[in-house]
Design an enzyme around this catalytic site. Structure first.
Site, PDB file in Angstrom:
ATOM      1  CG  PHE A 116      40.886 -40.134 -26.351  1.00  0.00           C
ATOM      2  CD1 PHE A 116      41.284 -39.464 -24.752  1.00  0.00           C
ATOM      3  CD2 PHE A 116      40.605 -39.098 -27.456  1.00  0.00           C
ATOM      4  CE1 PHE A 116      42.073 -38.717 -25.328  1.00  0.00           C
ATOM      5  CE2 PHE A 116      42.163 -38.238 -27.036  1.00  0.00           C
ATOM      6  CZ  PHE A 116      42.728 -37.746 -26.282  1.00  0.00           C
ATOM      7  CB  THR A 175      50.750 -47.694 -18.864  1.00  0.00           C
ATOM      8  OG1 THR A 175      50.864 -46.386 -18.699  1.00  0.00           O
ATOM      9  CG2 THR A 175      51.449 -48.303 -17.863  1.00  0.00           C
ATOM     10  CB  ALA A 217      41.616 -40.280 -30.934  1.00  0.00           C
ATOM     11  CE  LYS A 262      44.191 -45.316 -25.902  1.00  0.00           C
ATOM     12  NZ  LYS A 262      43.963 -43.713 -24.803  1.00  0.00           N
ATOM     13  CD1 TRP A 289      51.749 -46.645 -13.967  1.00  0.00           C
ATOM     14  CD2 TRP A 289      52.280 -47.566 -11.189  1.00  0.00           C
ATOM     15  NE1 TRP A 289      52.302 -45.668 -12.821  1.00  0.00           N
ATOM     16  CE2 TRP A 289      52.494 -46.543 -12.097  1.00  0.00           C
ATOM     17  CE3 TRP A 289      51.973 -47.758 -10.668  1.00  0.00           C
ATOM     18  CZ2 TRP A 289      52.858 -45.544 -10.520  1.00  0.00           C
ATOM     19  CZ3 TRP A 289      52.328 -47.507  -9.441  1.00  0.00           C
ATOM     20  CH2 TRP A 289      52.855 -45.777  -9.574  1.00  0.00           C
ATOM     21  CE  LYS A 294      46.595 -38.332 -23.532  1.00  0.00           C
ATOM     22  NZ  LYS A 294      47.269 -39.061 -23.725  1.00  0.00           N
ATOM     23  NE  ARG A 330      47.396 -42.529 -30.239  1.00  0.00           N
ATOM     24  CZ  ARG A 330      46.724 -41.900 -30.381  1.00  0.00           C
ATOM     25  NH1 ARG A 330      45.981 -40.936 -30.582  1.00  0.00           N
ATOM     26  NH2 ARG A 330      46.554 -41.559 -28.849  1.00  0.00           N
ATOM     27  CG  PHE A 333      45.448 -47.239 -10.293  1.00  0.00           C
ATOM     28  CD1 PHE A 333      44.573 -46.001 -10.015  1.00  0.00           C
ATOM     29  CD2 PHE A 333      45.253 -47.494 -11.486  1.00  0.00           C
ATOM     30  CE1 PHE A 333      44.609 -45.053 -11.275  1.00  0.00           C
ATOM     31  CE2 PHE A 333      45.387 -46.744 -12.725  1.00  0.00           C
ATOM     32  CZ  PHE A 333      44.858 -45.204 -12.123  1.00  0.00           C
TER      33      PHE A 333
END
Length: 590
Positions: free
Chosen positions: A326, A84, A298, A82, A442, A116, A105, A414
């Site tokens: 999330f 990214t 979240a 998210k 990405w 993470k 955030r 991806f």
């Protein structure tokens, strides 16, 4: 912009370091956005705080820009990008020449040093400078820890003094009457900004009568603090002071709540938070302005960046992109029914991020495990798994549509995804009534997000019929039932005896009954069981506890076995973080 390292061959931190050689000074970022010098509070050359009050006062009559929320399908334990995607969208809109901002955030030190990572984005879609972003930034989380823990210092000291002194001695020494605190009914614990399972249950005050009050206590992770939630929802300093004063720390022996203002510590707690109330300003890899402010999880908190960051950005830009934590069942639901209710802001569009990897997981592939190699099953094409997994995506599309918001599905591509898998997602999501855009941000940055940027712009131009899922007049258990059935897909809700008693007490209280509802649930499933993927059927939500965050304005039903203090895994990220002793640059962050 100079060519950056290939993300398929280089880690995120190397890409960030290469981009940081060409960063714009933050004064230039702010100037281009229309922020004046007296509104900018510099923290070095590339990070600043923005005086929210001066900006909002100056631009009070300027119309807001378009407001976009980024949410996602139910993620795998690896996350689906998210942040990214948010960075990719702001870069793509920037490539189209749009005046655009983003808000994300602030990362917690716990995930940053654990599994993470720091949530700056990834590949060629990141927020920089990476090191200050990841390691404390301008000190907001440190301020939150000091503010929160001061309440616990005040509580335990008061409990010690009430044990040691008579009523007459107490009043003579402190000028306060006995609060009669119940040591078995303490609502708060301490906080620390790491994942430390050893601190979930502790004893404090061991020693003599001068060493505090002996009682069971605990630590939560800093981002679970009610002070963090207040930072996310506060409208201004006056609102923050009032909210901090209403934090329930404990209860007396008759069950009456004892607040920070009862302990006469609310003012000092707020003093720690004055500077933290101003949003932080950074930039994307391609030089677009990014606000970084507040960082509540979240699954255990509200999961949003701050209302103030959004309000400031909407006055300064034509398009503002904010991110919810999330999947849409958690982060978007709270954006929809809590953040927008408190802010009064109306979103124009919501992005639902999906990856082929997560769709395969929901369609039958083995669940990936953080820190371990990706299961072999993900290496080859499997359109059947993707199609089955799209049931989860469609469920989240329907959730966004229930809010009356225009959904845009972003296929966060991806380089290993196949054309057939992507085509299956596009076909099924469009059939469900969503715009769909393939985005390769990405791998290619803003150039890879042009289709995505165009889809979001088009969605923002359409009228919507934004509406909340429930009114605050609706009783608490009816609200929980509505969220469980209409957002999660549950058949109903069951309660522990403790949770049921608290629910009835809240419903009977004219003040507590009007507070918002902030659900706590696993992010790894639509259900309260993280092992159930796709769209589980034939299950009931089990609420085991209900917490009251009087300052933040939430009642917090807790489902499943969620802990407010995550644990550190066996292969944490801190093992790969180091410092180059010659340059002083930090390596290994992601």
């Amino acid at each position: 912009m100079p060519k950056l390292p290939d993300p398929t061959k280089n880690p995120d931190w190397k890409i960030a370091q290469a981009a940081e050689e060409f960063m714009k000074p933050i004064k230039e970022i702010a100037g281009d956005l229309g922020i004046t010098d007296d509104e900018l509070l510099l923290h070095g050359h590339y990070v600043a705080k923005v005086d929210y009050k001066k900006v909002l006062d100056r631009l009070k009559d300027k119309p807001d820009g378009k407001y976009v929320d980024v949410t996602a399908i139910t993620p795998t334990p690896l996350g689906e990008g998210k942040s990214t995607t948010t960075m990719g969208l702001v870069e793509g809109m920037g490539q189209r020449g749009m005046n655009v901002t983003a808000a994300i955030r602030q990362p917690s030190g716990g995930p940053t040093m654990n599994i993470k990572g720091s949530a700056a984005g990834g590949g060629l879609a990141q927020c920089i400078p990476l090191t200050p972003f990841s390691l404390g930034l301008t000190g907001d989380i440190n301020a939150i820890m000091n503010s929160h823990n001061l309440a616990m210092v005040a509580l335990n000291a008061r409990m010690q003094h009430e044990r040691n002194y008579t009523d007459e001695q107490l009043e003579r020494l402190s000028g306060m009457k006995r609060l009669n605190i119940d040591p078995t009914n303490v609502e708060m614990g301490f906080i620390i900004d790491y994942c430390c399972q050893a601190l979930r249950n502790i004893m404090i005050g061991m020693g003599g009568r001068a060493d505090g009050f002996t009682m069971q206590s605990r630590f939560g992770i800093a981002v679970s603090s009610e002070v963090m939630a207040i930072l996310a929802v506060a409208k201004d300093l006056k609102d923050m002071r009032e909210r901090i004063g209403k934090i329930v720390v404990a209860y007396d022996r008759t069950g009456k709540p004892i607040t920070t203002d009862d302990l006469q510590v609310g003012g000092a707690m707020t003093a720690w938070m004055v500077e933290a109330l101003n949003p932080n300003l950074l930039q994307s890899l391609e030089g677009q302005p990014v606000f970084v402010h507040a960082g509540p999880f979240a699954n255990i908190a509200i999961g949003q960046s701050s209302i103030l960051a959004d309000r400031v950005a909407l006055k300064l830009s034509d398009y503002h992109i904010t991110e919810s934590g999330f999947g849409a069942d958690i982060g978007f639901e709270k954006f929809w029914n809590l953040k927008c209710r408190y802010s009064g802001l109306k979103p124009n569009c919501a992005v639902v991020v999906a990856t082929i990897r997560a769709l395969k997981c929901h369609g039958g592939a083995p669940i990936p495990v953080p820190g371990k190699p990706m299961p072999e099953e993900y290496n080859g094409e499997n359109v059947g798994w993707v199609e089955e997994g799209c049931k989860n995506l469609i469920h989240h599309i329907e959730t966004v549509k229930k809010a009356g918001i225009n959904p845009v599905v972003c296929i966060n591509a991806f380089y290993t995804d196949t054309d057939n898998e992507i085509a299956a997602v596009r076909r099924l999501a469009e059939a469900a009534g969503a715009r769909v855009a393939l985005s390769r941000h990405w791998e290619y940055g803003g150039e890879g997000a042009l289709e995505f940027a165009d889809a979001v712009k088009d969605a923002c131009e359409e009228e919507n019929d934004f509406k909340f899922l429930y009114d605050l007049e609706l009783p608490l258990r009816d609200r929980i039932d509505k969220i469980a059935k209409e957002v999660y897909g549950a058949d109903g809700v069951d309660y522990s005896d403790t949770a049921l008693a608290k629910a009835k007490k809240i419903e009977a209280d004219p003040e507590l009954s009007k507070l918002g509802t902030c659900m706590v649930k696993t992010h790894l499933s639509l259900s309260d069981n993280p092992a159930l993927k796709g769209v589980p059927e034939g299950w009931r939500l089990f609420v085991r506890e209900i917490l009251t965050y009087g300052g933040a304005g939430f009642v917090v039903p807790v489902a499943g076995t969620i802990s407010l203090m995550p644990g550190t895994g066996s292969n944490p990220a801190f093992r790969r973080v180091d410092v180059d002793p010659e340059s002083g640059k930090v390596t290994g962050l992601f």
